[in-house]
Design a protein around this motif. Sequence first.
Motif, PDB file in Angstrom:
ATOM      1  N   ARG A 185      42.680  18.919  38.025  1.00 29.49           N
ATOM      2  CA  ARG A 185      43.045  20.675  38.267  1.00 29.49           C
ATOM      3  C   ARG A 185      44.321  20.887  37.351  1.00 29.49           C
ATOM      4  N   GLY A 186      44.452  22.017  36.540  1.00 33.68           N
ATOM      5  CA  GLY A 186      45.395  22.058  35.817  1.00 33.68           C
ATOM      6  C   GLY A 186      45.448  21.494  34.445  1.00 33.68           C
ATOM      7  N   ASP A 187      44.940  20.641  34.275  1.00 32.21           N
ATOM      8  CA  ASP A 187      44.839  19.817  33.049  1.00 32.21           C
ATOM      9  C   ASP A 187      44.287  20.698  31.997  1.00 32.21           C
ATOM     10  N   ARG A 188      44.636  20.509  30.741  1.00 33.88           N
ATOM     11  CA  ARG A 188      44.044  21.206  29.532  1.00 33.88           C
ATOM     12  C   ARG A 188      43.040  20.403  28.760  1.00 33.88           C
ATOM     13  N   VAL A 189      41.915  21.009  28.649  1.00 36.84           N
ATOM     14  CA  VAL A 189      40.891  20.261  27.919  1.00 36.84           C
ATOM     15  C   VAL A 189      40.274  21.118  26.740  1.00 36.84           C
ATOM     16  N   TYR A 190      40.457  20.494  25.638  1.00 36.84           N
ATOM     17  CA  TYR A 190      40.038  21.332  24.250  1.00 36.84           C
ATOM     18  C   TYR A 190      38.420  21.182  24.316  1.00 36.84           C
ATOM     19  N   CYS A 191      37.899  22.157  23.566  1.00 41.33           N
ATOM     20  CA  CYS A 191      36.516  22.232  23.482  1.00 41.33           C
ATOM     21  C   CYS A 191      36.113  22.943  22.222  1.00 41.33           C
ATOM     22  N   SER A 192      35.063  22.661  21.484  1.00 46.14           N
ATOM     23  CA  SER A 192      34.747  23.572  20.497  1.00 46.14           C
ATOM     24  C   SER A 192      34.390  24.896  21.209  1.00 46.14           C
ATOM     25  N   SER A 193      34.526  25.784  20.171  1.00 42.91           N
ATOM     26  CA  SER A 193      34.615  27.062  20.690  1.00 42.91           C
ATOM     27  C   SER A 193      32.974  27.661  20.236  1.00 42.91           C
ATOM     28  N   LEU A 194      32.402  27.139  18.973  1.00 42.72           N
ATOM     29  CA  LEU A 194      31.134  27.645  18.840  1.00 42.72           C
ATOM     30  C   LEU A 194      30.163  26.634  19.589  1.00 42.72           C
ATOM     31  N   THR A 195      29.804  27.026  20.465  1.00 45.38           N
ATOM     32  CA  THR A 195      28.543  26.370  21.368  1.00 45.38           C
ATOM     33  C   THR A 195      28.163  26.962  22.520  1.00 45.38           C
ATOM     34  N   PHE A 196      27.070  26.527  23.247  1.00 48.13           N
ATOM     35  CA  PHE A 196      26.486  27.045  24.432  1.00 48.13           C
ATOM     36  C   PHE A 196      27.365  26.659  25.595  1.00 48.13           C
ATOM     37  N   VAL A 197      27.600  27.675  26.647  1.00 46.68           N
ATOM     38  CA  VAL A 197      28.508  27.600  27.401  1.00 46.68           C
ATOM     39  C   VAL A 197      28.413  26.323  28.406  1.00 46.68           C
ATOM     40  N   ALA A 198      27.389  25.512  28.377  1.00 46.22           N
ATOM     41  CA  ALA A 198      27.161  24.182  29.047  1.00 46.22           C
ATOM     42  C   ALA A 198      28.328  23.475  28.888  1.00 46.22           C
ATOM     43  N   SER A 199      28.752  23.256  27.573  1.00 46.92           N
ATOM     44  CA  SER A 199      29.699  22.431  27.044  1.00 46.92           C
ATOM     45  C   SER A 199      31.218  22.758  27.775  1.00 46.92           C
ATOM     46  N   ALA A 200      31.492  23.968  28.015  1.00 49.68           N
ATOM     47  CA  ALA A 200      32.580  24.256  28.555  1.00 49.68           C
ATOM     48  C   ALA A 200      32.598  24.493  30.065  1.00 49.68           C
ATOM     49  N   ASN A 201      31.518  24.937  30.709  1.00 52.12           N
ATOM     50  CA  ASN A 201      31.556  25.090  32.094  1.00 52.12           C
ATOM     51  C   ASN A 201      32.197  23.917  32.789  1.00 52.12           C
ATOM     52  N   PRO A 202      31.742  22.794  32.522  1.00 54.03           N
ATOM     53  CA  PRO A 202      32.163  21.724  33.590  1.00 54.03           C
ATOM     54  C   PRO A 202      33.921  21.388  33.355  1.00 54.03           C
ATOM     55  N   ILE A 203      34.349  21.945  32.528  1.00 52.54           N
ATOM     56  CA  ILE A 203      35.816  22.032  32.444  1.00 52.54           C
ATOM     57  C   ILE A 203      36.391  22.997  33.718  1.00 52.54           C
ATOM     58  N   LEU A 204      35.759  23.965  34.113  1.00 48.55           N
ATOM     59  CA  LEU A 204      36.124  24.998  34.856  1.00 48.55           C
ATOM     60  C   LEU A 204      35.682  24.411  36.479  1.00 48.55           C
ATOM     61  N   TYR A 205      34.523  23.430  36.495  1.00 45.61           N
ATOM     62  CA  TYR A 205      34.078  22.637  37.720  1.00 45.61           C
ATOM     63  C   TYR A 205      35.259  21.724  38.214  1.00 45.61           C
ATOM     64  N   GLU A 206      36.058  21.369  37.250  1.00 46.32           N
ATOM     65  CA  GLU A 206      37.276  20.532  37.579  1.00 46.32           C
ATOM     66  C   GLU A 206      38.653  21.100  37.606  1.00 46.32           C
ATOM     67  N   GLY A 207      38.423  22.655  37.567  1.00 43.32           N
ATOM     68  CA  GLY A 207      39.577  23.309  37.685  1.00 43.32           C
ATOM     69  C   GLY A 207      40.942  23.126  36.703  1.00 43.32           C
ATOM     70  N   ALA A 208      40.225  22.677  35.434  1.00 45.12           N
ATOM     71  CA  ALA A 208      41.076  22.482  34.271  1.00 45.12           C
ATOM     72  C   ALA A 208      41.250  23.756  33.464  1.00 45.12           C
ATOM     73  N   GLU A 209      41.864  23.744  32.590  1.00 46.03           N
ATOM     74  CA  GLU A 209      42.096  24.898  31.457  1.00 46.03           C
ATOM     75  C   GLU A 209      41.673  24.720  30.285  1.00 46.03           C
ATOM     76  N   PRO A 210      40.499  25.589  29.917  1.00 45.83           N
ATOM     77  CA  PRO A 210      39.852  25.136  28.696  1.00 45.83           C
ATOM     78  C   PRO A 210      40.850  25.658  27.477  1.00 45.83           C
ATOM     79  N   VAL A 211      40.601  25.082  26.339  1.00 46.65           N
ATOM     80  CA  VAL A 211      41.262  25.589  25.095  1.00 46.65           C
ATOM     81  C   VAL A 211      40.324  25.372  24.012  1.00 46.65           C
ATOM     82  N   PHE A 212      40.216  26.251  23.324  1.00 48.63           N
ATOM     83  CA  PHE A 212      38.980  26.430  22.418  1.00 48.63           C
ATOM     84  C   PHE A 212      39.428  26.216  20.839  1.00 48.63           C
ATOM     85  N   ILE A 213      38.704  25.544  20.448  1.00 52.38           N
ATOM     86  CA  ILE A 213      39.074  25.081  18.955  1.00 52.38           C
ATOM     87  C   ILE A 213      37.573  25.641  17.854  1.00 52.38           C
TER      88      ILE A 213
END
Length: 492
Positions: A185-213
Amino acid sequence: MITDLQPLLIEAKSTIREAMAQLNTASSGCLLLVDGNGALRRMITDGDLRRAVIAGHALDADLTVLEPVEPTVARRGLDEDGARRIMRERQVVHLPVLDETGRPVGLYHLGRMSAPILLSAPHMGETEQALVAEAFATNWIAPVGPHVDAFERELAETVEASEAVALSSGTAAIHLALRLLGVRRGDRVYCSSLTFVASANPILYEGAEPVFIDSEPESWNMSPAALERALEADRRAGRKPAAVIVVNIYGQSADMAPILDLCDAHDVPVIEDAAESLGARYRNRASGTLGRLGVYSFNGNKIITTSGGGALIGGDREMMAEARRLATQARDPASHYQHSTIGFNYRLSNVLAGIGRGQLKALDDRVARRRAIFERYRQGLGDLPGVGWMPEPEWSRSNRWLSVITLDPDRTDRHPYAIMRLLRQRNIETRPVWKPMHLQPLFRGADYFTHSERQSVSDRLFLTGLCLPSGTGMTDDEQGRVIDALTEAVAI
């Protein structure tokens, strides 16, 4: 147009009974009555045969008892739009195409011409049915069994990875990857921005903070330049991301070498989301095998499918063993049911793994077919003004999961949504390019790093891109329908 007419041809010496039997197996709903020279005399439908019987003709009477009817026909060279026009004017659903001697060489069937063409439908074979039948015969139905073990082994061998863990979805694989890498929780996780939401949702599962590239123009995948700027910004702020999720969209690998070099320099693990790129390659490596962990999806629309499913790929055997434990409710090694950590119900069933084993055998053929579909689109649409294509850099061999075009607004006034509406009228499914995650209401306020200070590649691709039907079960005639419809839609 139907060109294999042999199952539809019948001569006048045949009986009504024989015609009924032949018509029952014909998918077109009609037969073509020809004379001894093969020239068309008339068409026969089920209604013609029923009317003959009602009129008192015996089932063993030959077809000469049918009343002569002048068929509506077309000459060779007529295109689909011309055929539609004739069929609409004459109110017929079948239109035979004749050569110069009057012999039928094709048949336009309005039902087939209007049948839906989907974006990427599942493509099943006989091998899958046999393996599923084996699972039923042996009663291995639950999410354990020999097909699961074999599928994991065969998948790992196919992509030349150490191990694979078969899971219920690609999303589950990303979630487990974050867990295994210790994201909190609270960690920053980078993720490609141009993708389907399934790539980024697990970041929220863990309470982490998504950062988009952002993407880069060369591959449409994660921009090394944007990644470098994000890492440097975090370094100056005295922090670093816990992981980077690199997504390979539409079957093509990101430029992994500079991405891995940057992440290694900052000691950040990489998760390679290859949900769409199984069968693709980056230089001499299989897509999905270059990061610390890799992810595949076997959803119904993917290049191979298990109906629903996914896999986690990795080289650390202890980490893969932990993935299996977490995916089966994290049960402790005790004779009773004991649990010390949170687990998940993420394992793939033995039945679905059987489907996956059969599908995996056809992977090379599926990739070759998708690439051929892309090339035919490029040849058929290449002269249209403003139409561009998803590039394939020299270091990449895409599986061309979806064929994707762009519409240059400086060269055409046709917007992707307008094209979608026009093709929908012809029962042809298309989709816009992924809406970037940094534009999604779910991630409002998340940090986003563009390819350059003045260029967001993801935004441009979202506004100009269109995904075309690309399923390996699509026939050449169906792809011809798409090409014709697109040509007309762009030219309007």
